[in-house]
Design a protein around this motif. Structure first.
Motif, PDB file in Angstrom:
ATOM      1  N   ASP A 157     102.906  58.095  37.069  1.00  7.44           N
ATOM      2  CA  ASP A 157     103.132  56.967  36.192  1.00  7.44           C
ATOM      3  C   ASP A 157     102.949  55.643  36.928  1.00  7.44           C
ATOM      4  O   ASP A 157     103.735  54.724  36.761  1.00  7.44           O
ATOM      5  CB  ASP A 157     104.581  57.057  35.688  1.00  7.44           C
ATOM      6  CG  ASP A 157     104.660  56.844  34.199  1.00  7.44           C
ATOM      7  OD1 ASP A 157     103.606  56.576  33.602  1.00  7.44           O
ATOM      8  OD2 ASP A 157     105.766  56.936  33.650  1.00  7.44           O
ATOM      9  N   PHE A 158     101.905  55.561  37.734  1.00  9.17           N
ATOM     10  CA  PHE A 158     101.713  54.392  38.596  1.00  9.17           C
ATOM     11  C   PHE A 158     101.611  53.084  37.812  1.00  9.17           C
ATOM     12  O   PHE A 158     100.886  53.011  36.829  1.00  9.17           O
ATOM     13  CB  PHE A 158     100.450  54.598  39.431  1.00  9.17           C
ATOM     14  CG  PHE A 158     100.071  53.402  40.254  1.00  9.17           C
ATOM     15  CD1 PHE A 158     100.971  52.863  41.161  1.00  9.17           C
ATOM     16  CD2 PHE A 158      98.820  52.813  40.115  1.00  9.17           C
ATOM     17  CE1 PHE A 158     100.629  51.748  41.933  1.00  9.17           C
ATOM     18  CE2 PHE A 158      98.466  51.708  40.874  1.00  9.17           C
ATOM     19  CZ  PHE A 158      99.376  51.176  41.781  1.00  9.17           C
ATOM     20  N   ARG A 159     102.367  52.089  38.216  1.00  8.36           N
ATOM     21  CA  ARG A 159     102.271  50.750  37.618  1.00  8.36           C
ATOM     22  C   ARG A 159     102.036  49.717  38.698  1.00  8.36           C
ATOM     23  O   ARG A 159     102.917  49.468  39.518  1.00  8.36           O
ATOM     24  CB  ARG A 159     103.562  50.410  36.880  1.00  8.36           C
ATOM     25  CG  ARG A 159     103.703  51.331  35.721  1.00  8.36           C
ATOM     26  CD  ARG A 159     104.823  51.107  34.841  1.00  8.36           C
ATOM     27  NE  ARG A 159     104.817  52.265  33.981  1.00  8.36           N
ATOM     28  CZ  ARG A 159     104.555  52.214  32.681  1.00  8.36           C
ATOM     29  NH1 ARG A 159     104.330  51.078  32.100  1.00  8.36           N
ATOM     30  NH2 ARG A 159     104.539  53.319  31.974  1.00  8.36           N
ATOM     31  N   PRO A 160     100.857  49.114  38.666  1.00 12.77           N
ATOM     32  CA  PRO A 160     100.507  48.167  39.740  1.00 12.77           C
ATOM     33  C   PRO A 160     101.567  47.076  39.948  1.00 12.77           C
ATOM     34  O   PRO A 160     101.802  46.664  41.082  1.00 12.77           O
ATOM     35  CB  PRO A 160      99.190  47.563  39.250  1.00 12.77           C
ATOM     36  CG  PRO A 160      98.618  48.581  38.318  1.00 12.77           C
ATOM     37  CD  PRO A 160      99.776  49.305  37.704  1.00 12.77           C
ATOM     38  N   ASP A 161     102.225  46.632  38.870  1.00 13.89           N
ATOM     39  CA  ASP A 161     103.211  45.573  39.026  1.00 13.89           C
ATOM     40  C   ASP A 161     104.397  45.981  39.912  1.00 13.89           C
ATOM     41  O   ASP A 161     105.081  45.121  40.473  1.00 13.89           O
ATOM     42  CB  ASP A 161     103.737  45.114  37.665  1.00 13.89           C
ATOM     43  CG  ASP A 161     102.826  44.073  37.045  1.00 13.89           C
ATOM     44  OD1 ASP A 161     102.498  43.103  37.741  1.00 13.89           O
ATOM     45  OD2 ASP A 161     102.428  44.240  35.879  1.00 13.89           O
ATOM     46  N   TYR A 162     104.621  47.296  40.011  1.00 16.84           N
ATOM     47  CA  TYR A 162     105.715  47.746  40.876  1.00 16.84           C
ATOM     48  C   TYR A 162     105.453  47.393  42.340  1.00 16.84           C
ATOM     49  O   TYR A 162     106.376  47.277  43.127  1.00 16.84           O
ATOM     50  CB  TYR A 162     105.938  49.260  40.719  1.00 16.84           C
ATOM     51  CG  TYR A 162     107.102  49.605  39.815  1.00 16.84           C
ATOM     52  CD1 TYR A 162     107.051  49.297  38.460  1.00 16.84           C
ATOM     53  CD2 TYR A 162     108.252  50.213  40.300  1.00 16.84           C
ATOM     54  CE1 TYR A 162     108.113  49.590  37.624  1.00 16.84           C
ATOM     55  CE2 TYR A 162     109.323  50.514  39.472  1.00 16.84           C
ATOM     56  CZ  TYR A 162     109.252  50.207  38.139  1.00 16.84           C
ATOM     57  OH  TYR A 162     110.311  50.502  37.325  1.00 16.84           O
ATOM     58  N   LEU A 163     104.156  47.241  42.685  1.00 10.27           N
ATOM     59  CA  LEU A 163     103.828  46.913  44.071  1.00 10.27           C
ATOM     60  C   LEU A 163     104.346  45.525  44.466  1.00 10.27           C
ATOM     61  O   LEU A 163     104.538  45.225  45.627  1.00 10.27           O
ATOM     62  CB  LEU A 163     102.313  46.996  44.294  1.00 10.27           C
ATOM     63  CG  LEU A 163     101.739  48.412  44.250  1.00 10.27           C
ATOM     64  CD1 LEU A 163     100.225  48.384  44.346  1.00 10.27           C
ATOM     65  CD2 LEU A 163     102.334  49.262  45.376  1.00 10.27           C
ATOM     66  N   LYS A 164     104.573  44.677  43.453  1.00 12.07           N
ATOM     67  CA  LYS A 164     105.071  43.330  43.748  1.00 12.07           C
ATOM     68  C   LYS A 164     106.540  43.346  44.146  1.00 12.07           C
ATOM     69  O   LYS A 164     107.078  42.340  44.601  1.00 12.07           O
ATOM     70  CB  LYS A 164     104.896  42.434  42.522  1.00 12.07           C
ATOM     71  CG  LYS A 164     103.437  42.229  42.155  1.00 12.07           C
ATOM     72  CD  LYS A 164     103.304  41.440  40.878  1.00 12.07           C
ATOM     73  CE  LYS A 164     101.829  41.350  40.475  1.00 12.07           C
ATOM     74  NZ  LYS A 164     101.707  41.210  39.012  1.00 12.07           N
ATOM     75  N   LEU A 165     107.188  44.498  43.967  1.00 15.85           N
ATOM     76  CA  LEU A 165     108.616  44.548  44.251  1.00 15.85           C
ATOM     77  C   LEU A 165     108.917  44.428  45.746  1.00 15.85           C
ATOM     78  O   LEU A 165     110.000  43.999  46.131  1.00 15.85           O
ATOM     79  CB  LEU A 165     109.229  45.835  43.683  1.00 15.85           C
ATOM     80  CG  LEU A 165     109.144  45.928  42.155  1.00 15.85           C
ATOM     81  CD1 LEU A 165     109.708  47.257  41.674  1.00 15.85           C
ATOM     82  CD2 LEU A 165     109.902  44.778  41.502  1.00 15.85           C
ATOM     83  N   GLY A 166     107.929  44.777  46.584  1.00  9.39           N
ATOM     84  CA  GLY A 166     108.104  44.614  48.023  1.00  9.39           C
ATOM     85  C   GLY A 166     108.311  43.142  48.371  1.00  9.39           C
ATOM     86  O   GLY A 166     109.204  42.794  49.145  1.00  9.39           O
ATOM     87  N   ASP A 167     107.493  42.292  47.760  1.00  9.84           N
ATOM     88  CA  ASP A 167     107.628  40.847  47.996  1.00  9.84           C
ATOM     89  C   ASP A 167     108.956  40.333  47.461  1.00  9.84           C
ATOM     90  O   ASP A 167     109.603  39.487  48.082  1.00  9.84           O
ATOM     91  CB  ASP A 167     106.499  40.079  47.290  1.00  9.84           C
ATOM     92  CG  ASP A 167     105.170  40.327  47.965  1.00  9.84           C
ATOM     93  OD1 ASP A 167     105.202  40.687  49.164  1.00  9.84           O
ATOM     94  OD2 ASP A 167     104.127  40.194  47.303  1.00  9.84           O
ATOM     95  N   LEU A 168     109.337  40.841  46.308  1.00  7.11           N
ATOM     96  CA  LEU A 168     110.615  40.430  45.725  1.00  7.11           C
ATOM     97  C   LEU A 168     111.732  40.720  46.723  1.00  7.11           C
ATOM     98  O   LEU A 168     112.569  39.878  47.021  1.00  7.11           O
ATOM     99  CB  LEU A 168     110.876  41.200  44.425  1.00  7.11           C
ATOM    100  CG  LEU A 168     112.271  40.991  43.823  1.00  7.11           C
ATOM    101  CD1 LEU A 168     112.385  39.611  43.204  1.00  7.11           C
ATOM    102  CD2 LEU A 168     112.596  42.055  42.792  1.00  7.11           C
ATOM    103  N   ARG A 169     111.684  41.930  47.235  1.00 11.45           N
ATOM    104  CA  ARG A 169     112.656  42.377  48.233  1.00 11.45           C
ATOM    105  C   ARG A 169     112.755  41.379  49.387  1.00 11.45           C
ATOM    106  O   ARG A 169     113.839  40.982  49.806  1.00 11.45           O
ATOM    107  CB  ARG A 169     112.154  43.730  48.749  1.00 11.45           C
ATOM    108  CG  ARG A 169     113.083  44.570  49.552  1.00 11.45           C
ATOM    109  CD  ARG A 169     114.158  45.119  48.714  1.00 11.45           C
ATOM    110  NE  ARG A 169     115.467  44.935  49.324  1.00 11.45           N
ATOM    111  CZ  ARG A 169     115.997  45.710  50.254  1.00 11.45           C
ATOM    112  NH1 ARG A 169     115.342  46.748  50.699  1.00 11.45           N
ATOM    113  NH2 ARG A 169     117.198  45.464  50.729  1.00 11.45           N
TER     114      ARG A 169
END
Ligand code: ADP
Ligand code: MG
Ligand code: ZN
Length: 422
Positions: A157-169
């Motif tokens: 269920d890959f969602r590219p927007d989830y990759l932005k969570l690293g930056d959020l972190r």
């Protein structure tokens, strides 16, 4: 501490006890707050409570990331019913309500305890000042990332927007992070830890092995009448038959109904209203068998599913575990069967190759293992699944076709081989 946790559990959520020792241990670890936490438990195990209860005990606000507005809405509604101050900021929110929420978040002591957002929202520039403001004032208690497998390209269920969570972190220093998922083979787990930059996380996982599920594989092409065979299998109560295509669903539902079992098709080709009706009829037991594409199941929590049949092979071993795992959540004996066909296999290989080209990733070993699982494997099915997820070999005790009768499995493979060389 245990008594106050239990009191809070009762006071806020109305539960007398934790669902499991695991749920209790996770809540304690999150409340301690000194480490990131990774949680892998099956759907229905009560993962939400692992951040909702700590959220209620903390001073500030817990930020929850979840992939779908529908899932978020459902959770926020439940929390509001419990009088828990929760809300969601998303693209569908009217401007007035949004202003009210932002005003609360900017106040010196916000009333809100849980704020749900989608990963798209995380990246939205309009929301950034609010987040950094909360963080710098020490008002962010936890960051909870639900359905964390969405961060991985290996996941289903890959969602590219989830990759932005690293930056959020990175922008929220000192806020402990909690990542939750129901499916995480080793490679997906690694991706989650890396992408979310979890620091030496405490890991909590239920064992993959579920002794009440019986697995077997039947070669469809060796059957004189596959529908009659399927019909004999499903007369055990309520269940799901998964098919790859809409036409497949319609055909199987029609054939089963003709044989005397009320079966209904469920797929994206139906009108939304009809889909909801079919799902409700099945949930309430008015329809025993739902014949569905894999679009059916996410968020569905029905405990007494007695069987899950795959009319077509699943896309990967991870998907298969997830889909078949919808059987037997009440712990009672249940059956998971795949009707394997060589034709299917060609189509699946084609789809996987297509996906590999599209995503520019190399073929997942899970996909290959999956084929072996169906086609040629002379090993315990439970052992293969457990090993794939990084668990040790379980004690199957006859809960799969190979362990209960290896001769039959071997003979079936031999007959299929003879058929294909003819
Ligand atoms: P998951 O996210 O793991 O699929 P949920 O968090 O949606 O599971 O919880 C599944 C169900 O279990 C919900 O209806 C929830 O209210 C219930 N639940 C969670 N914790 C407990 C508990 N300690 N006692 C009783 N029910 C619980
Ligand atoms: Mg959940
Ligand atoms: Zn076995």
């Amino acid at each position: 501490m245990t008594t106050t946790l239990k009191q809070a559990l009762k006071a806020h959520f109305g539960f007398d006890s934790f669902r499991s020792k695991l749920q209790e241990d996770i809540v304690k670890a999150v409340v301690r707050g000194d480490r990131d936490v990774f949680v892998c438990m099956p759907t229905g195990a009560g993962k939400s409570l692992c951040y909702q209860l700590p959220a209620m005990l903390a001073e500030g606000i817990t930020l929850v990331i979840s992939p779908l507005i529908a899932l978020i809405q459902d959770q926020v509604d439940r929390l509001k019913d419990l009088n828990i101050p929760a809300c969601s900021i998303n693209s569908k929110l009217p401007a007035g309500e949004r202003r009210l929420i932002l005003a609360d978040l900017e106040s010196s002591s916000p009333k809100l305890k849980l704020l749900y957002i989608t990963p798209e929202m995380v990246a939205s520039p309009s929301f950034q000042p609010c987040l950094t403001g909360l963080c710098s004032r020490g008002l962010l208690s936890y960051l909870a990332v639900d359905e964390a497998h969405c961060v991985s390209q290996w996941g289903h269920d890959f969602r590219p927007d989830y990759l932005k969570l690293g930056d959020l972190r990175a922008r929220l220093p000192g806020v402990p992070c909690l990542a939750l998922t129901a499916t995480a083979p080793k490679n997906v787990q690694d991706d989650i830890l890396k992408s979310l930059r979890l620091q030496l996380p405490l890991s909590f996982a239920s064992p993959v092995f579920r002794s009440n599920l019986h697995y077997d594989v039947i070669f469809r092409e060796l059957l004189p009448n596959p529908y009659v065979h399927l019909h004999a299998f499903i007369t055990k109560g309520c269940g799901i038959v998964y098919c790859r295509t809409r036409e497949g669903c319609e055909t199987v539902a029609y054939q089963l109904t003709k044989l005397g079992v009320l079966a209904k098709a469920y797929h994206a080709g139906l009108k939304a209203g009809d889909r909801i009706e079919v799902q409700n009829d099945w949930m309430q037991g008015k329809v025993l068998v739902i014949v569905a594409t894999i679009s059916f199941g996410m968020g569905v929590d029905k405990p007494n599913v007695r069987f899950v049949a795959h009319w077509n092979v699943a896309k990967s071993l991870a998907s298969y575990y997830q889909e078949s795992g919808r059987a037997g959540r009440d712990g009672l004996p249940s059956s998971c069967r795949t009707y394997y066909s060589a034709k299917d296999k060609e189509q699946i290989s084609f789809l996987i190759r297509q996906e590999v080209t599209r995503k520019q990733v190399s073929t997942s070993t899970g996909d290959l293992k999956c084929m072996r699982f169906y086609k040629s494997q002379l090993l315990c099915r439970h052992a293969t699944i457990s090993k794939f997820f990084g668990d040790k070999t379980p004690n199957c005790a006859g809960a799969c076709d190979y362990c209960s009768n290896p001769k039959v499995v071997r003979a079936q493979i031999a007959r299929a081989a003879a058929l294909s060389t003819r």
